[in-house]
Write an enzyme that holds these catalytic residues in place. Structure first.
Site, PDB file in Angstrom:
ATOM      1  N   ALA A  63      39.012  50.350  40.647  1.00  0.00           N
ATOM      2  CA  ALA A  63      37.603  50.673  40.456  1.00  0.00           C
ATOM      3  C   ALA A  63      37.434  51.508  39.185  1.00  0.00           C
ATOM      4  O   ALA A  63      38.147  52.483  38.963  1.00  0.00           O
ATOM      5  CB  ALA A  63      37.080  51.435  41.663  1.00  0.00           C
ATOM      6  N   GLN A 105      36.822  45.737  38.040  1.00  0.00           N
ATOM      7  CA  GLN A 105      35.927  46.164  39.121  1.00  0.00           C
ATOM      8  C   GLN A 105      35.074  47.336  38.628  1.00  0.00           C
ATOM      9  O   GLN A 105      35.599  48.401  38.300  1.00  0.00           O
ATOM     10  CB  GLN A 105      36.709  46.582  40.372  1.00  0.00           C
ATOM     11  CG  GLN A 105      35.752  46.747  41.562  1.00  0.00           C
ATOM     12  CD  GLN A 105      36.400  47.313  42.812  1.00  0.00           C
ATOM     13  OE1 GLN A 105      37.081  48.336  42.751  1.00  0.00           O
ATOM     14  NE2 GLN A 105      36.161  46.686  43.948  1.00  0.00           N
ATOM     15  N   HIS A 182      31.486  46.478  42.447  1.00  0.00           N
ATOM     16  CA  HIS A 182      31.985  47.141  43.659  1.00  0.00           C
ATOM     17  C   HIS A 182      30.798  47.492  44.555  1.00  0.00           C
ATOM     18  O   HIS A 182      30.138  48.504  44.356  1.00  0.00           O
ATOM     19  CB  HIS A 182      32.761  48.389  43.264  1.00  0.00           C
ATOM     20  CG  HIS A 182      33.593  48.981  44.365  1.00  0.00           C
ATOM     21  ND1 HIS A 182      33.401  48.682  45.702  1.00  0.00           N
ATOM     22  CD2 HIS A 182      34.634  49.856  44.331  1.00  0.00           C
ATOM     23  CE1 HIS A 182      34.289  49.349  46.432  1.00  0.00           C
ATOM     24  NE2 HIS A 182      35.046  50.069  45.614  1.00  0.00           N
ATOM     25  N   ALA A 184      31.179  47.775  47.912  1.00  0.00           N
ATOM     26  CA  ALA A 184      31.817  48.015  49.219  1.00  0.00           C
ATOM     27  C   ALA A 184      32.082  49.499  49.467  1.00  0.00           C
ATOM     28  O   ALA A 184      31.762  50.358  48.638  1.00  0.00           O
ATOM     29  CB  ALA A 184      33.134  47.229  49.279  1.00  0.00           C
ATOM     30  N   HIS A 185      32.618  49.791  50.647  1.00  0.00           N
ATOM     31  CA  HIS A 185      33.322  51.042  50.960  1.00  0.00           C
ATOM     32  C   HIS A 185      32.522  52.331  50.847  1.00  0.00           C
ATOM     33  O   HIS A 185      33.080  53.393  50.573  1.00  0.00           O
ATOM     34  CB  HIS A 185      34.579  51.166  50.074  1.00  0.00           C
ATOM     35  CG  HIS A 185      35.593  50.086  50.370  1.00  0.00           C
ATOM     36  ND1 HIS A 185      36.592  49.752  49.519  1.00  0.00           N
ATOM     37  CD2 HIS A 185      35.727  49.278  51.446  1.00  0.00           C
ATOM     38  CE1 HIS A 185      37.310  48.758  50.049  1.00  0.00           C
ATOM     39  NE2 HIS A 185      36.796  48.458  51.215  1.00  0.00           N
ATOM     40  N   TYR A 187      30.304  53.352  48.653  1.00  0.00           N
ATOM     41  CA  TYR A 187      29.934  53.888  47.343  1.00  0.00           C
ATOM     42  C   TYR A 187      28.465  53.536  47.033  1.00  0.00           C
ATOM     43  O   TYR A 187      27.754  53.040  47.902  1.00  0.00           O
ATOM     44  CB  TYR A 187      30.930  53.397  46.280  1.00  0.00           C
ATOM     45  CG  TYR A 187      32.322  53.919  46.582  1.00  0.00           C
ATOM     46  CD1 TYR A 187      32.571  55.295  46.579  1.00  0.00           C
ATOM     47  CD2 TYR A 187      33.364  53.078  46.949  1.00  0.00           C
ATOM     48  CE1 TYR A 187      33.826  55.813  46.904  1.00  0.00           C
ATOM     49  CE2 TYR A 187      34.627  53.579  47.272  1.00  0.00           C
ATOM     50  CZ  TYR A 187      34.847  54.946  47.246  1.00  0.00           C
ATOM     51  OH  TYR A 187      36.064  55.459  47.576  1.00  0.00           O
TER      52      TYR A 187
HETATM   53  C1  FMN Z   1      45.785  53.005  47.104  1.00  0.00           C
HETATM   54  C2  FMN Z   1      44.547  52.218  47.397  1.00  0.00           C
HETATM   55  C3  FMN Z   1      43.518  52.204  46.481  1.00  0.00           C
HETATM   56  C4  FMN Z   1      42.384  51.415  46.701  1.00  0.00           C
HETATM   57  N1  FMN Z   1      41.414  51.367  45.736  1.00  0.00           N
HETATM   58  C5  FMN Z   1      40.376  50.495  45.866  1.00  0.00           C
HETATM   59  C6  FMN Z   1      39.456  50.307  44.793  1.00  0.00           C
HETATM   60  O1  FMN Z   1      39.580  50.887  43.719  1.00  0.00           O
HETATM   61  N2  FMN Z   1      38.444  49.439  45.000  1.00  0.00           N
HETATM   62  C7  FMN Z   1      38.275  48.748  46.180  1.00  0.00           C
HETATM   63  O2  FMN Z   1      37.341  47.962  46.307  1.00  0.00           O
HETATM   64  N3  FMN Z   1      39.166  48.898  47.187  1.00  0.00           N
HETATM   65  C8  FMN Z   1      40.214  49.727  47.055  1.00  0.00           C
HETATM   66  N4  FMN Z   1      41.145  49.825  48.052  1.00  0.00           N
HETATM   67  C9  FMN Z   1      41.085  48.886  49.187  1.00  0.00           C
HETATM   68  C10 FMN Z   1      41.980  47.663  48.896  1.00  0.00           C
HETATM   69  O3  FMN Z   1      41.489  46.890  47.822  1.00  0.00           O
HETATM   70  C11 FMN Z   1      42.135  46.747  50.122  1.00  0.00           C
HETATM   71  O4  FMN Z   1      40.872  46.238  50.487  1.00  0.00           O
HETATM   72  C12 FMN Z   1      42.722  47.521  51.303  1.00  0.00           C
HETATM   73  O5  FMN Z   1      43.920  48.179  50.914  1.00  0.00           O
HETATM   74  C13 FMN Z   1      43.041  46.583  52.461  1.00  0.00           C
HETATM   75  O6  FMN Z   1      43.910  45.558  52.035  1.00  0.00           O
HETATM   76  P1  FMN Z   1      45.487  45.616  52.356  1.00  0.00           P
HETATM   77  O7  FMN Z   1      45.610  45.664  53.847  1.00  0.00           O
HETATM   78  O8  FMN Z   1      46.021  44.320  51.765  1.00  0.00           O
HETATM   79  O9  FMN Z   1      46.066  46.816  51.719  1.00  0.00           O
HETATM   80  C14 FMN Z   1      42.273  50.642  47.884  1.00  0.00           C
HETATM   81  C15 FMN Z   1      43.294  50.702  48.827  1.00  0.00           C
HETATM   82  C16 FMN Z   1      44.432  51.451  48.589  1.00  0.00           C
HETATM   83  C17 FMN Z   1      45.546  51.444  49.609  1.00  0.00           C
END
Ligand code: FMN
Length: 371
Positions: A63, A105, A182, A184-185, A187
């Site tokens: 991001a 992103q 982005h 999601a999550h 933000y």
């Molecule tokens: C260290 C870390 C950093 C992440 N940073 C972002 C991010 O910058 N942007 C985002 O949309 N999701 C971020 N996520 C979420 C991941 O993109 C992903 O959706 C999440 O880890 C679940 O997938 P996984 O089970 O394959 O790890 C992050 C996850 C982790 C573990």
């Protein structure tokens, strides 16, 4: 003698995403790594991303902040200054040199911030003035503190939309193949989308249509700037990270994908309902299938996937591509491992967000370095 069942490794089959000829379907998920000192991408990211590049593979960057109000974590990269753009260039070049397709992103944290990250120590901006309670960071150790946000006035929103537009322009200038918005999550964009957060009474709040307005204005501006064939969006309607749940996530997800169809964007990247909380998998009756069916472009899924599970999602036509986060972080050659059915390195949560330019970043071993 019984022979093993023949399993098609669909993850390793080619896929044409718009004008991009992908050689396989294993996508690097966006992963914040907090090693971009002072918001400037660093030379060590050249090695990190190039390690995770395969010929014809799709990578999504960590991001990346769209403006000086977009930040809420230490040392996350930006793309709003000339210096940022120049710093991204050699990283993007390294990915292209190995035949990768690289999307940036673009991100605004909104209220997931505090005055320490904001220009002149001002309050973070959001859809709301409701505060977030302090939260344990995803490394499980640090606690993040937030300041009460300032609710954007109706007239100010256009400026934030424009920040996304400029960031997209800058990403193209840096050489990226496209941008992922982005959304999601928890933000900023999600702070408008979700009814737990959005308590506005203007045209950006209230009805589902109104809550989606900001996200769609951002999409429209970015599409207008770089072209729909270079735009993706990430959404997590079912997640409640950062106190951002929705009372009807399925309706929200469906409304978004149906609206996105009007813009003809390249892809929609959705986080699985099982990833409701950060880093944890839940049992859930929900699925992304209705949104997958309703969306006209490429559908990328993410959240808790392993090889078997990813192949199953493809076999059942629940996705076109599968994004891997933690496994890709710990296995720079993840597509190759999937191809060879090789074992995976374990990821180390405690080094995800270390500031170190090597440790937990570029020192995960490749297959051929394991004896
Ligand atoms: C260290 C870390 C950093 C992440 N940073 C972002 C991010 O910058 N942007 C985002 O949309 N999701 C971020 N996520 C979420 C991941 O993109 C992903 O959706 C999440 O880890 C679940 O997938 P996984 O089970 O394959 O790890 C992050 C996850 C982790 C573990």
């Amino acid at each position: 003698m019984t022979s093993a069942p023949i399993q098609t490794n669909l993850l390793m089959t080619p896929y044409k995403m718009g004008k991009f000829n992908l050689s396989h379907r294993v996508v690097l998920a966006p992963l914040t790594r907090q090693r971009s000192y002072n918001n400037v991408p660093q030379p060590h990211a050249i090695l990190y991303y190039s390690q995770r590049t395969s010929n014809g593979g799709l990578l999504i960057s960590e991001a990346t902040g769209v403006s000086d109000t977009a930040q809420g974590y230490p040392d996350t990269p930006g793309i709003w200054t000339k210096e940022h753009v120049e710093a991204w260039k050699p990283i993007v070049d390294a990915v292209h040199a190995k035949g990768g397709v690289f999307f940036c992103q673009i991100w605004h944290v909104g209220r997931v911030s505090n005055a320490g990250f904001q220009p002149n120590g001002q309050a973070p901006i959001s859809s709301t003035d409701k505060s977030l309670t302090p939260q344990t960071r995803s490394n499980g150790i640090d606690v993040a503190e937030f300041d009460p946000p300032r609710r954007l006035s109706t007239d100010e929103i256009v400026q934030v939309v424009n920040d996304f537009r400029l960031a997209a322009r800058n990403a193209m200038e840096a050489g990226f193949d496209g941008v992922e918005i982005h959304g999601a999550h928890g933000y900023l964009i999600d702070q408008f989308l979700k009814d737990e957060v959005n308590d506005r009474t203007d045209k950006y709040g209230g009805s589902l249509e109104n809550r989606c307005r900001f996200a769609l204005e951002v999409v429209e501006a970015v599409v207008d700037e770089v072209g729909a064939d270079k735009v993706g969006i990430r959404l997590s309607p079912f997640a409640n990270y950062m106190e951002s749940s929705d009372s009807n996530p399925e309706a929200l997800g469906l409304h978004m994908v149906e609206s996105l169809n009007k813009y003809g964007i390249l892809y929609c990247h959705m986080v699985e309902p099982r990833m409701k909380k950060v880093g944890e998998m839940d049992e859930t009756p929900h699925s992304l299938v209705p949104m997958r069916k309703a969306f006209n472009g490429t559908f990328i899924v993410a959240g808790g996937y392993n090889k078997e599970d990813g192949n199953k999602a493809l076999a059942e036509n629940r996705a076109d591509l599968v994004a891997y986060g933690r496994h890709f972080l710990a296995n720079p050659d993840l597509p190759k491992r999937f191809e060879l059915n090789a074992p995976l390195n374990k990821y180390h949560r405690e080094t995800f967000y270390l500031s170190d330019p090597v440790k937990g970043y570029t020192d995960y071993p490749f297959l051929d370095t394991i004896s």
